[in-house]
Design a protein around this motif. Structure first.
Motif, PDB file in Angstrom:
ATOM      1  N   LEU A   1       0.815  -1.212   0.000  1.00  0.00           N
ATOM      2  CA  LEU A   1       0.000   0.000   0.000  1.00  0.00           C
ATOM      3  C   LEU A   1       0.851   1.265   0.000  1.00  0.00           C
ATOM      4  O   LEU A   1       0.475   2.267  -0.623  1.00  0.00           O
ATOM      5  CB  LEU A   1      -0.958  -0.022   1.193  1.00  0.00           C
ATOM      6  N   ARG A   2       2.002   1.260   0.646  1.00  0.00           N
ATOM      7  CA  ARG A   2       2.886   2.435   0.583  1.00  0.00           C
ATOM      8  C   ARG A   2       3.472   2.599  -0.822  1.00  0.00           C
ATOM      9  O   ARG A   2       3.611   3.712  -1.326  1.00  0.00           O
ATOM     10  CB  ARG A   2       4.002   2.308   1.618  1.00  0.00           C
ATOM     11  N   TYR A   3       3.805   1.478  -1.456  1.00  0.00           N
ATOM     12  CA  TYR A   3       4.282   1.536  -2.842  1.00  0.00           C
ATOM     13  C   TYR A   3       3.172   2.064  -3.754  1.00  0.00           C
ATOM     14  O   TYR A   3       3.396   2.954  -4.587  1.00  0.00           O
ATOM     15  CB  TYR A   3       4.735   0.151  -3.293  1.00  0.00           C
ATOM     16  N   SER A   4       1.975   1.553  -3.572  1.00  0.00           N
ATOM     17  CA  SER A   4       0.839   2.016  -4.375  1.00  0.00           C
ATOM     18  C   SER A   4       0.573   3.494  -4.147  1.00  0.00           C
ATOM     19  O   SER A   4       0.245   4.233  -5.086  1.00  0.00           O
ATOM     20  CB  SER A   4      -0.414   1.200  -4.025  1.00  0.00           C
ATOM     21  N   MET A   5       0.717   3.942  -2.900  1.00  0.00           N
ATOM     22  CA  MET A   5       0.501   5.350  -2.577  1.00  0.00           C
ATOM     23  C   MET A   5       1.559   6.233  -3.245  1.00  0.00           C
ATOM     24  O   MET A   5       1.249   7.312  -3.767  1.00  0.00           O
ATOM     25  CB  MET A   5       0.531   5.543  -1.060  1.00  0.00           C
ATOM     26  N   ALA A   6       2.800   5.784  -3.233  1.00  0.00           N
ATOM     27  CA  ALA A   6       3.870   6.565  -3.854  1.00  0.00           C
ATOM     28  C   ALA A   6       3.659   6.703  -5.354  1.00  0.00           C
ATOM     29  O   ALA A   6       3.913   7.765  -5.940  1.00  0.00           O
ATOM     30  CB  ALA A   6       5.219   5.921  -3.559  1.00  0.00           C
ATOM     31  N   VAL A   7       3.183   5.643  -5.983  1.00  0.00           N
ATOM     32  CA  VAL A   7       2.876   5.704  -7.418  1.00  0.00           C
ATOM     33  C   VAL A   7       1.687   6.635  -7.656  1.00  0.00           C
ATOM     34  O   VAL A   7       1.721   7.492  -8.546  1.00  0.00           O
ATOM     35  CB  VAL A   7       2.580   4.295  -7.974  1.00  0.00           C
ATOM     36  N   ALA A   8       0.643   6.478  -6.855  1.00  0.00           N
ATOM     37  CA  ALA A   8      -0.559   7.295  -7.026  1.00  0.00           C
ATOM     38  C   ALA A   8      -0.285   8.782  -6.807  1.00  0.00           C
ATOM     39  O   ALA A   8      -0.900   9.642  -7.445  1.00  0.00           O
ATOM     40  CB  ALA A   8      -1.643   6.827  -6.054  1.00  0.00           C
ATOM     41  N   ASN A   9       0.670   9.083  -5.907  1.00  0.00           N
ATOM     42  CA  ASN A   9       0.993  10.485  -5.621  1.00  0.00           C
ATOM     43  C   ASN A   9       2.133  11.021  -6.489  1.00  0.00           C
ATOM     44  O   ASN A   9       2.745  12.048  -6.162  1.00  0.00           O
ATOM     45  CB  ASN A   9       1.337  10.645  -4.134  1.00  0.00           C
ATOM     46  N   ASN A  10       2.408  10.295  -7.586  1.00  0.00           N
ATOM     47  CA  ASN A  10       3.351  10.767  -8.615  1.00  0.00           C
ATOM     48  C   ASN A  10       4.775  10.983  -8.112  1.00  0.00           C
ATOM     49  O   ASN A  10       5.485  11.863  -8.601  1.00  0.00           O
ATOM     50  CB  ASN A  10       2.845  12.059  -9.265  1.00  0.00           C
ATOM     51  N   CYS A  11       5.188  10.175  -7.149  1.00  0.00           N
ATOM     52  CA  CYS A  11       6.562  10.297  -6.637  1.00  0.00           C
ATOM     53  C   CYS A  11       7.494   9.236  -7.204  1.00  0.00           C
ATOM     54  O   CYS A  11       8.702   9.466  -7.288  1.00  0.00           O
ATOM     55  CB  CYS A  11       6.569  10.231  -5.116  1.00  0.00           C
ATOM     56  N   ILE A  12       6.957   8.085  -7.564  1.00  0.00           N
ATOM     57  CA  ILE A  12       7.751   7.065  -8.250  1.00  0.00           C
ATOM     58  C   ILE A  12       6.945   6.541  -9.422  1.00  0.00           C
ATOM     59  O   ILE A  12       5.729   6.699  -9.474  1.00  0.00           O
ATOM     60  CB  ILE A  12       8.178   5.909  -7.318  1.00  0.00           C
ATOM     61  N   GLU A  13       7.651   5.886 -10.340  1.00  0.00           N
ATOM     62  CA  GLU A  13       6.991   5.506 -11.591  1.00  0.00           C
ATOM     63  C   GLU A  13       6.885   4.010 -11.793  1.00  0.00           C
ATOM     64  O   GLU A  13       5.907   3.516 -12.353  1.00  0.00           O
ATOM     65  CB  GLU A  13       7.762   6.110 -12.770  1.00  0.00           C
ATOM     66  N   SER A  14       7.901   3.256 -11.337  1.00  0.00           N
ATOM     67  CA  SER A  14       7.963   1.850 -11.702  1.00  0.00           C
ATOM     68  C   SER A  14       8.572   1.027 -10.572  1.00  0.00           C
ATOM     69  O   SER A  14       9.107   1.585  -9.597  1.00  0.00           O
ATOM     70  CB  SER A  14       8.817   1.698 -12.971  1.00  0.00           C
ATOM     71  N   PRO A  15       8.516  -0.300 -10.683  1.00  0.00           N
ATOM     72  CA  PRO A  15       9.086  -1.156  -9.641  1.00  0.00           C
ATOM     73  C   PRO A  15      10.554  -0.898  -9.358  1.00  0.00           C
ATOM     74  O   PRO A  15      11.025  -1.165  -8.244  1.00  0.00           O
ATOM     75  CB  PRO A  15       8.869  -2.572 -10.205  1.00  0.00           C
TER      76      PRO A  15
ATOM     77  N   THR B   1       6.542  11.191   4.280  1.00  0.00           N
ATOM     78  CA  THR B   1       6.312  12.140   3.188  1.00  0.00           C
ATOM     79  C   THR B   1       4.844  12.482   2.984  1.00  0.00           C
ATOM     80  O   THR B   1       4.489  13.638   2.738  1.00  0.00           O
ATOM     81  CB  THR B   1       6.911  11.589   1.877  1.00  0.00           C
ATOM     82  N   PHE B   2       3.966  11.502   3.096  1.00  0.00           N
ATOM     83  CA  PHE B   2       2.545  11.740   2.844  1.00  0.00           C
ATOM     84  C   PHE B   2       1.729  11.831   4.135  1.00  0.00           C
ATOM     85  O   PHE B   2       0.506  11.742   4.098  1.00  0.00           O
ATOM     86  CB  PHE B   2       1.973  10.631   1.960  1.00  0.00           C
ATOM     87  N   ALA B   3       2.395  12.004   5.290  1.00  0.00           N
ATOM     88  CA  ALA B   3       1.675  12.076   6.557  1.00  0.00           C
ATOM     89  C   ALA B   3       0.677  13.228   6.560  1.00  0.00           C
ATOM     90  O   ALA B   3       0.971  14.342   6.123  1.00  0.00           O
ATOM     91  CB  ALA B   3       2.668  12.235   7.711  1.00  0.00           C
TER      92      ALA B   3
ATOM     93  N   ASP C   1      11.868   1.725  -8.705  1.00  0.00           N
ATOM     94  CA  ASP C   1      11.982   2.796  -7.705  1.00  0.00           C
ATOM     95  C   ASP C   1      11.422   2.399  -6.340  1.00  0.00           C
ATOM     96  O   ASP C   1      11.349   3.241  -5.446  1.00  0.00           O
ATOM     97  CB  ASP C   1      11.215   4.043  -8.182  1.00  0.00           C
ATOM     98  N   TRP C   2      11.055   1.152  -6.162  1.00  0.00           N
ATOM     99  CA  TRP C   2      10.232   0.805  -5.005  1.00  0.00           C
ATOM    100  C   TRP C   2      10.910   1.060  -3.657  1.00  0.00           C
ATOM    101  O   TRP C   2      10.243   1.361  -2.656  1.00  0.00           O
ATOM    102  CB  TRP C   2       9.764  -0.647  -5.083  1.00  0.00           C
ATOM    103  N   THR C   3      12.243   0.991  -3.567  1.00  0.00           N
ATOM    104  CA  THR C   3      12.904   1.188  -2.279  1.00  0.00           C
ATOM    105  C   THR C   3      12.760   2.623  -1.765  1.00  0.00           C
ATOM    106  O   THR C   3      13.052   2.895  -0.598  1.00  0.00           O
ATOM    107  CB  THR C   3      14.402   0.835  -2.374  1.00  0.00           C
ATOM    108  N   TRP C   4      12.310   3.538  -2.629  1.00  0.00           N
ATOM    109  CA  TRP C   4      12.036   4.918  -2.214  1.00  0.00           C
ATOM    110  C   TRP C   4      11.122   4.972  -0.999  1.00  0.00           C
ATOM    111  O   TRP C   4      11.255   5.851  -0.144  1.00  0.00           O
ATOM    112  CB  TRP C   4      11.405   5.658  -3.391  1.00  0.00           C
ATOM    113  N   ILE C   5      10.205   4.020  -0.894  1.00  0.00           N
ATOM    114  CA  ILE C   5       9.202   4.081   0.174  1.00  0.00           C
ATOM    115  C   ILE C   5       9.832   3.983   1.559  1.00  0.00           C
ATOM    116  O   ILE C   5       9.302   4.530   2.520  1.00  0.00           O
ATOM    117  CB  ILE C   5       8.112   2.998   0.006  1.00  0.00           C
ATOM    118  N   HIS C   6      10.958   3.296   1.672  1.00  0.00           N
ATOM    119  CA  HIS C   6      11.544   3.085   2.991  1.00  0.00           C
ATOM    120  C   HIS C   6      12.127   4.359   3.590  1.00  0.00           C
ATOM    121  O   HIS C   6      12.254   4.475   4.808  1.00  0.00           O
ATOM    122  CB  HIS C   6      12.621   2.004   2.913  1.00  0.00           C
ATOM    123  N   LYS C   7      12.489   5.316   2.744  1.00  0.00           N
ATOM    124  CA  LYS C   7      13.023   6.590   3.228  1.00  0.00           C
ATOM    125  C   LYS C   7      11.946   7.667   3.300  1.00  0.00           C
ATOM    126  O   LYS C   7      12.240   8.807   3.668  1.00  0.00           O
ATOM    127  CB  LYS C   7      14.150   7.074   2.299  1.00  0.00           C
TER     128      LYS C   7
END
Length: 270
Positions: free
Chosen positions: A49-63, A75-77, A65-71
């Motif tokens: 769900l965090r990966y899906s949220m990052a994609v939906a909020n236009n911060c990452i584009e593809s798999p 960001t979306f709090a 980039d998925w490790t972006w979520i851990h840092k």
């Protein structure tokens, strides 16, 4: 509109100083296109769900980039206005017995930083290779470590609202995707193949008892592609001990979802 803020009135202090509310709000993420709020709970499909949220909020584009979520957990709090004005809210709950077993087989058996956190907090008070699931539960119980790490912290602590527009069961998580798509245009993108957290890559053992099997043996089994199922980590005494530790989570789950999905529904508090 979403429900009453769960912990806002729990302390007679300025809301920004209310520890329970601040913690829950920290884990409430905003889907910007709809204004919906998702309360994420570790070990409850949160990577997906965090990966899906990052994609939906236009911060990452593809798999890739998925490790972006851990840092970017913060960001979306949600801000207070976003919490109060959210038109939709959702959360995923999980059987607390299964969640704790999942933490153990994932984080503790693999000796990730979560194991070494406990080791330090107990002043190097155990042999990491010899640690068993029963030992782990006893440390959380007798060592007062239940809230020391978000991966085993009670789920009720993460709920920013008293009531949610939709509460999903991890045990029936596939039901969430069409509802979230229809209600808020949110696309759930399965991240299990990226994270490796799922048990779909190993053969699950459904016989025997493994409560007293040291993690050195469990790690060897895992390398061989086999692991005990979550239920096989419990005997009667251990199931009761965990039910007492997570009585609030059991009650919470039964209040919103089918209690028969729990690993030990007969242990629900009465």
């Amino acid at each position: 509109m979403t429900g009453l803020l769960r912990y806002a009135r729990s302390e007679d202090v300025i809301l920004s100083q209310n520890k329970a509310h601040r913690f829950a709000a920290h884990y409430a993420l905003v889907h910007y296109r709809s204004g919906a709020v998702y309360s994420f709970i570790p070990k409850n499909a949160c990577s997906t769900l965090r990966y899906s949220m990052a994609v939906a909020n236009n911060c990452i584009e593809s798999p890739e980039d998925w490790t972006w979520i851990h840092k970017n957990n913060e960001t979306f709090a949600a801000t207070l206005p976003e919490l109060v004005c959210a038109p939709f809210s959702f959360v995923v709950l999980r059987c607390p017995h299964a969640r704790l077993a999942s933490v153990f087989l994932d984080k503790i058996v693999d000796k990730t930083p979560e194991l070494w956190q406990i080791y330090r907090l107990t002043r190097d008070g155990f042999d990491p290779d010899a640690l068993t699931f029963r030992d782990f539960v006893t440390l959380l119980d007798k060592g007062d470590l239940l809230k020391e790490n978000v991966h085993w912290r009670p789920q009720e602590d993460f709920l920013v609202y008293e009531y949610y527009s939709h509460v999903f069961a991890l045990e029936r998580f596939r039901e969430a995707a069409p509802i979230l798509q229809d209600e808020i245009g949110f696309t759930v993108q399965d991240a299990r193949s990226l994270t490796g957290h799922g048990t779909d890559r190993v053969e699950m053992i459904h016989e025997g008892r493994f409560a007293d099997t040291p993690i050195s043996e469990l790690a060897q089994m895992k390398r061989g592609g086999r692991l005990p199922s979550h239920a096989q980590l419990y005997d009667t005494a251990l199931a009761g001990q965990v039910a007492a530790l997570y009585a609030g989570d059991l009650t919470l789950y039964a209040a919103h979802l089918d209690a028969q999905l729990l690993s030990f529904p007969h242990l629900l508090p009465t």
